[in-house]
Design an enzyme around this catalytic site. Structure first.
Site, PDB file in Angstrom:
ATOM      1  N   TYR A   1      -2.297  -0.195  10.584  1.00 38.79           N
ATOM      2  CA  TYR A   1      -2.382  -0.661   9.193  1.00 38.79           C
ATOM      3  C   TYR A   1      -1.116  -0.288   8.431  1.00 38.79           C
ATOM      4  O   TYR A   1      -0.540  -1.114   7.711  1.00 38.79           O
ATOM      5  CB  TYR A   1      -3.604  -0.041   8.510  1.00 38.79           C
ATOM      6  CG  TYR A   1      -3.719  -0.390   7.042  1.00 38.79           C
ATOM      7  CD1 TYR A   1      -4.037  -1.683   6.644  1.00 38.79           C
ATOM      8  CD2 TYR A   1      -3.494   0.575   6.056  1.00 38.79           C
ATOM      9  CE1 TYR A   1      -4.140  -2.000   5.294  1.00 38.79           C
ATOM     10  CE2 TYR A   1      -3.600   0.266   4.715  1.00 38.79           C
ATOM     11  CZ  TYR A   1      -3.922  -1.027   4.339  1.00 38.79           C
ATOM     12  OH  TYR A   1      -4.014  -1.343   3.009  1.00 38.79           O
TER      13      TYR A   1
ATOM     14  N   SER B   1       0.847  -1.198   0.000  1.00 38.44           N
ATOM     15  CA  SER B   1       0.000   0.000   0.000  1.00 38.44           C
ATOM     16  C   SER B   1       0.878   1.242   0.000  1.00 38.44           C
ATOM     17  O   SER B   1       2.012   1.210   0.478  1.00 38.44           O
ATOM     18  CB  SER B   1      -0.890   0.004   1.246  1.00 38.44           C
ATOM     19  OG  SER B   1      -1.571   1.235   1.399  1.00 38.44           O
TER      20      SER B   1
END
Length: 265
Positions: A158, A145
Site C-alpha cells: 500500500y 497518504s
C-alpha cells in the site's frame, strides 16, 4: 467552509460512493459546484446523486466506473466531455489498501492495489490533461497518504502505491505549471471510513489509533477549500507529517523511537 471559486464549475470525483469521496461531493455541492460522481457501485451513486440534487439543486450525475479497467476509463471520460462539457477539477480519490506483511501478500491483492491506486489514477488524469492544458485552467487533486511519505510495517505494498502517487504528482505538477494547471497531493493519515473494513478486517489498527483517527468531513473540508488554487500539498494530521519529515532527515532515529507504534497494525 466557503469556496466561491468552484461555484458553477464541474468537479469529477472518483471513488465517490462513500467515505471521503462522498464528503467531498457534499461540500462541493454546498458551494454550488456541479458534480460528476464516479464509482463501481452505481446504486449508491444514484442514491447520493439524487440526494445532492434535491438538497442543493446542482447537476450531479453518477456514472459507473471501475478505475482498474482502462477501457472503462476512456469510455466514461469521453462520455463526460461529450455530454457534460469541460472538467474544472478532477479528484482522484478511488483507492484501497490491504495491510499484510510482505511475505504474506498475494499477487492478486498486489496487482489490485497498483491497478486502482496507481495505474487507474494515472489513466484518469491522462484523460483530463489535454483539455486542461488547452484551456490553461484546471486542478488535479490526487489523494495519496502519509504512508506515501513514511512506510510502516504491514503496509509495504500500500505504501509503495502511495509513494508512486506522490512521485507522479510531483512530476506532473512541474509539467503542468507552464499551462496554469494546478496539481495537489493530499496526504492524510488514517481516516474514519470503510477503508479499514478491507485493509484491517480484525479492527486492531483502528482500535490502537483511538483518538488519532481523522474525521472524513474535516479532511474533505480542507480539500474543497483549496480547489482551484495553486496548493502543493495537504498534510493531515500535522504531527504525522512532522514525523515523516523527521524520518527523511533522521530515518534510523525515527524507526528506532517509533518501532513499537509502527507495529501497531
Amino acid at each position: 467552509m466557503k469556496n466561491e471559486r468552484i461555484r458553477g464549475k464541474t468537479v469529477v470525483i472518483t471513488g465517490a460512493s462513500g467515505g471521503l469521496g462522498e464528503q467531498i461531493a457534499y461540500l462541493c455541492a454546498q458551494n454550488g459546484a456541479n458534480l460528476i460522481l464516479l464509482a463501481r457501485n452505481i446504486e449508491k451513486l444514484n442514491h447520493l446523486s439524487e440526494r445532492i440534487h434535491d438538497e442543493y439543486g446542482v447537476n450531479c450525475p453518477g456514472l459507473a466506473l471501475d478505475v482498474s479497467n482502462p477501457d472503462q476509463i476512456s469510455a466514461v471520460f469521453k462520455r463526460i466531455y461529450e455530454t457534460e462539457g469541460e472538467i474544472d477539477v478532477l479528484v482522484n480519490n478511488a483507492g484501497y489498501g490491504i495491510f499484510s506483511n510482505a511475505i504474506d501478500i498475494n499477487l492478486t491483492d498486489l496487482e489490485g492495489m497498483f491497478s486502482v491506486n496507481v495505474i487507474g489514477l494515472i489513466a484518469c488524469t491522462r484523460e483530463v490533461i489535454p483539455h486542461m492544458c488547452k484551456r490553461k485552467s484546471g486542478h488535479i487533486i490526487n489523494i495519496a497518504s502519509q504512508a506515501g511519505k513514511l512506510a510502516t510495517p504491514k503496509s509495504s505494498v500500500y505504501a509503495a502505491t502511495k509513494h508512486a502517487v506522490l512521485g507522479f504528482s510531483n512530476s506532473l505538477r512541474m509539467e503542468l505549471s507552464q499551462y496554469g494547471v494546478f496539481v495537489t497531493a493530499v496526504n492524510p493519515g488514517p481516516i474514519h471510513t470503510d477503508f479499514f473494513q478491507k485493509a484491517d478486517p480484525e479492527g486492531s489498527y483502528l482500535k490502537n489509533l483511538g483518538q488519532f483517527i481523522l474525521d472524513p468531513e474535516k479532511v474533505a473540508s480542507n480539500i474543497v477549500s483549496i480547489m482551484l488554487t495553486n496548493h502543493r500539498e495537504i498534510n493531515m494530521p500535522r504531527w504525522m507529517n512532522w514525523t515523516a519529515t523527521l524520518h527523511t532527515l533522521a530515518p534510523r532515529l525515527v524507526e528506532s523511537l517509533g518501532r513499537k507504534a509502527f507495529f501497531k497494525k
